[in-house]
Design a protein around this motif. Structure first.
Motif, mmCIF file in Angstrom:
data_model
loop_
_atom_site.group_PDB
_atom_site.id
_atom_site.type_symbol
_atom_site.label_atom_id
_atom_site.label_comp_id
_atom_site.label_asym_id
_atom_site.label_seq_id
_atom_site.Cartn_x
_atom_site.Cartn_y
_atom_site.Cartn_z
ATOM 1 N N PHE A 251 69.020 4.675 11.753
ATOM 2 C CA PHE A 251 68.437 3.451 12.295
ATOM 3 C C PHE A 251 68.876 3.189 13.730
ATOM 4 C CE2 PHE A 251 67.751 2.533 7.757
ATOM 5 C CZ PHE A 251 66.377 2.346 7.813
ATOM 6 N N ALA A 252 69.876 3.913 14.191
ATOM 7 C CA ALA A 252 70.311 3.782 15.585
ATOM 8 C C ALA A 252 69.698 4.860 16.481
ATOM 9 C CB ALA A 252 71.832 3.859 15.655
ATOM 10 N N ASP A 253 68.913 5.773 15.898
ATOM 11 C CA ASP A 253 68.385 6.911 16.655
ATOM 12 C C ASP A 253 66.960 7.214 16.190
ATOM 13 O OD1 ASP A 253 67.711 9.482 17.601
ATOM 14 O OD2 ASP A 253 69.820 10.071 17.688
ATOM 15 N N LEU B 207 65.577 9.235 12.810
ATOM 16 C CA LEU B 207 64.760 8.532 11.820
ATOM 17 C C LEU B 207 63.464 9.298 11.571
ATOM 18 C CD1 LEU B 207 64.290 6.075 10.018
ATOM 19 C CD2 LEU B 207 63.371 4.873 12.016
ATOM 20 N N ALA B 208 62.866 9.836 12.629
ATOM 21 C CA ALA B 208 61.637 10.609 12.483
ATOM 22 C C ALA B 208 61.867 11.866 11.643
ATOM 23 C CB ALA B 208 61.087 10.990 13.857
ATOM 24 N N VAL B 209 63.031 12.493 11.824
ATOM 25 C CA VAL B 209 63.361 13.673 11.018
ATOM 26 C C VAL B 209 63.455 13.293 9.537
ATOM 27 C CG1 VAL B 209 65.166 15.376 10.503
ATOM 28 C CG2 VAL B 209 64.529 14.912 12.884
ATOM 29 N N ARG C 209 69.778 -6.713 13.071
ATOM 30 C CA ARG C 209 68.870 -6.639 14.224
ATOM 31 C C ARG C 209 68.394 -5.208 14.466
ATOM 32 N NH1 ARG C 209 68.310 -11.292 16.966
ATOM 33 N NH2 ARG C 209 69.899 -12.921 16.717
ATOM 34 N N ALA C 210 69.265 -4.223 14.219
ATOM 35 C CA ALA C 210 68.861 -2.826 14.378
ATOM 36 C C ALA C 210 67.787 -2.453 13.359
ATOM 37 C CB ALA C 210 70.070 -1.903 14.228
ATOM 38 N N ARG C 211 67.942 -2.907 12.120
ATOM 39 C CA ARG C 211 66.941 -2.618 11.092
ATOM 40 C C ARG C 211 65.607 -3.262 11.461
ATOM 41 N NH1 ARG C 211 69.066 -0.567 6.103
ATOM 42 N NH2 ARG C 211 71.081 0.314 6.648
ATOM 43 N N MET C 212 65.657 -4.484 11.934
ATOM 44 C CA MET C 212 64.425 -5.177 12.325
ATOM 45 C C MET C 212 63.759 -4.472 13.505
ATOM 46 S SD MET C 212 65.785 -9.110 11.883
ATOM 47 C CE MET C 212 64.357 -9.873 12.684
ATOM 48 N N ALA C 213 64.565 -4.039 14.475
ATOM 49 C CA ALA C 213 64.021 -3.386 15.672
ATOM 50 C C ALA C 213 63.416 -2.023 15.357
ATOM 51 C CB ALA C 213 65.109 -3.242 16.729
ATOM 52 N N ALA C 214 63.892 -1.383 14.277
ATOM 53 C CA ALA C 214 63.383 -0.060 13.914
ATOM 54 C C ALA C 214 61.993 -0.134 13.282
ATOM 55 C CB ALA C 214 64.353 0.629 12.952
#
Length: 202
Positions: A74-76, A80-82, A153-158
């Motif tokens: 979730f930070a990258d 996440l795409a992988v 916030r990171a989860r929401m932004a992802a």
């Protein structure tokens, strides 16, 4: 059969809406639950995740350490795409199996968190978006799920922006409301779904 895509931002209350729809008689196909099944110990899915991210993402019992993996992906966006490229095809195949097993008269609700992100709206007869303000989402993640504010916030932004989800919605359920009001709104939506399921699909 009426095929419904149900989505919403994290913390918007989508799981509560899916639970209420099941109480009314919907057949639920939960992408999150299936996503856990396809990376269970002993599956090809888990082996592929370990190949991609290393054995550090395994718990001592050999199961997937989901918080650990989440903190990585979730930070990258690239990581996440992988992960998505591994899990999503497996989830799709299992979802189709479950849909094929439902009756012809069923209202089949696909609970799909990343429906907007992955452009999946055309797969369904209609899309329901459970919507809540970002402030409400953040409050629920902190209060009900015990997340840190940075993680929430990171989860929401992802996820896709709120506007992108609303663009694909045929029906919006506003969940900035108490549970009793949400239940009333879901009853109204269920009546509409049953009506549509009983008429020939256009």
């Amino acid at each position: 059969m009426l095929k419904v895509g149900l989505t919403g931002g994290i913390g918007a209350g989508k799981s509560e809406v899916s639970r209420l729809l099941v109480e009314h008689g919907a057949v639920l196909i939960d992408a999150d639950r299936i996503a856990r099944e396809v990376v269970a110990p002993g599956t090809a899915g888990l082996a592929a995740v370990v190949d991609a991210f290393g054995e550090d993402v395994l718990a001592p019992d050999g199961s997937l350490n989901r918080p650990k993996l989440g903190s990585i992906v979730f930070a990258d966006p690239e990581k996440l795409a992988v992960l998505n490229s591994i899990v999503h095809p497996l989830v799709g195949a299992r979802s189709r199996e479950l849909e094929d097993a439902a009756s012809e008269e069923a209202v089949v609700v696909h609970d799909v968190p990343l429906l907007a992100e992955n452009g999946l709206a055309p797969l369904y007869d209609l899309v329901i978006v459970v919507d809540a303000s970002p402030e409400t989402q953040l409050d629920r993640l902190l209060r009900l799920r015990g997340m840190t504010e940075d993680d929430a916030r990171a989860r929401m932004a992802a996820q896709a922006p709120r506007e992108k989800r609303l663009e694909i919605a045929d029906i919006v359920i506003d969940n900035d409301v108490p549970l009793e009001e949400l239940e009333r709104r879901v009853r109204k939506v269920w009546a509409e779904l049953v009506r549509r399921a009983r008429r020939p699909q256009e």
